[in-house]
Design a protein around this motif. Sequence first.
Motif, mmCIF file in Angstrom:
data_model
loop_
_atom_site.group_PDB
_atom_site.id
_atom_site.type_symbol
_atom_site.label_atom_id
_atom_site.label_comp_id
_atom_site.label_asym_id
_atom_site.label_seq_id
_atom_site.Cartn_x
_atom_site.Cartn_y
_atom_site.Cartn_z
ATOM 1 N N SER A 162 0.861 -1.191 0.000
ATOM 2 C CA SER A 162 0.000 0.000 0.000
ATOM 3 C C SER A 162 0.888 1.229 0.000
ATOM 4 C CB SER A 162 -0.888 0.026 1.247
ATOM 5 O OG SER A 162 -1.737 -1.083 1.280
ATOM 6 N N ALA A 212 -5.153 13.907 13.551
ATOM 7 C CA ALA A 212 -4.237 12.882 14.058
ATOM 8 C C ALA A 212 -3.130 13.523 14.893
ATOM 9 C CB ALA A 212 -3.635 12.091 12.899
ATOM 10 N N SER A 243 -4.809 7.583 15.199
ATOM 11 C CA SER A 243 -4.619 7.370 13.765
ATOM 12 C C SER A 243 -5.945 7.382 13.017
ATOM 13 C CB SER A 243 -3.893 6.051 13.512
ATOM 14 O OG SER A 243 -4.692 4.974 13.926
ATOM 15 N N SER A 244 -5.837 7.558 11.719
ATOM 16 C CA SER A 244 -6.996 7.577 10.842
ATOM 17 C C SER A 244 -6.859 6.418 9.868
ATOM 18 C CB SER A 244 -7.031 8.905 10.087
ATOM 19 O OG SER A 244 -8.041 8.914 9.132
ATOM 20 N N HIS A 245 -7.946 5.736 9.591
ATOM 21 C CA HIS A 245 -7.907 4.621 8.647
ATOM 22 C C HIS A 245 -7.836 5.163 7.225
ATOM 23 C CE1 HIS A 245 -8.590 1.523 11.620
ATOM 24 N NE2 HIS A 245 -9.477 2.324 12.162
ATOM 25 N N GLY A 246 -6.998 4.551 6.417
ATOM 26 C CA GLY A 246 -6.847 4.964 5.030
ATOM 27 C C GLY A 246 -7.980 4.444 4.174
ATOM 28 N N GLU A 247 -7.978 4.884 2.951
ATOM 29 C CA GLU A 247 -8.976 4.421 2.004
ATOM 30 C C GLU A 247 -8.373 4.435 0.611
ATOM 31 O OE1 GLU A 247 -11.904 7.912 1.150
ATOM 32 O OE2 GLU A 247 -11.351 7.997 3.250
ATOM 33 N N ARG A 248 -8.949 3.681 -0.263
ATOM 34 C CA ARG A 248 -8.460 3.613 -1.633
ATOM 35 C C ARG A 248 -9.435 4.361 -2.526
ATOM 36 N NH1 ARG A 248 -6.349 -1.461 -5.052
ATOM 37 N NH2 ARG A 248 -6.473 -0.491 -7.072
ATOM 38 N N ARG A 271 -7.983 15.352 8.378
ATOM 39 C CA ARG A 271 -7.720 14.087 9.069
ATOM 40 C C ARG A 271 -6.291 14.037 9.616
ATOM 41 N NH1 ARG A 271 -10.155 9.704 4.993
ATOM 42 N NH2 ARG A 271 -9.207 8.304 6.486
ATOM 43 N N THR A 288 -11.171 13.248 0.078
ATOM 44 C CA THR A 288 -10.738 12.449 1.231
ATOM 45 C C THR A 288 -10.700 13.247 2.524
ATOM 46 O OG1 THR A 288 -8.413 12.972 0.837
ATOM 47 C CG2 THR A 288 -9.291 10.961 -0.197
#
Length: 87
Positions: free
Chosen positions: A8, A63, A69-74, A59, A54
């Motif tokens: 990733s 943080a 933490s922040s969750h990622g995204e695609r 975000r 996004t």
Amino acid sequence: MLVDAIPSSVLLVDREFRILSTNRNFLERSRRSSADTLGRKLHDVFPPGILDHTNILFRIQQAFSTNVSSHGERITYRAPGLPMRFY
């Protein structure tokens, strides 16, 4: 080396949203060089549509403020006349 093995995209940014480090996956997918990426601010590297979609600047700021933490995204992005890019 370990970060380059992650499949990733990984970016390390500072409080001013400057990119301090990135892995090979990000550079390959974004078709950028490290010389053209490191030290640049996110708005110099990502298209405005991605930053807005996004809400990444907020975000990241959260943080730093909360130490959570922040969750990622695609996401997939295609600007008119340019090839498809995955972030």
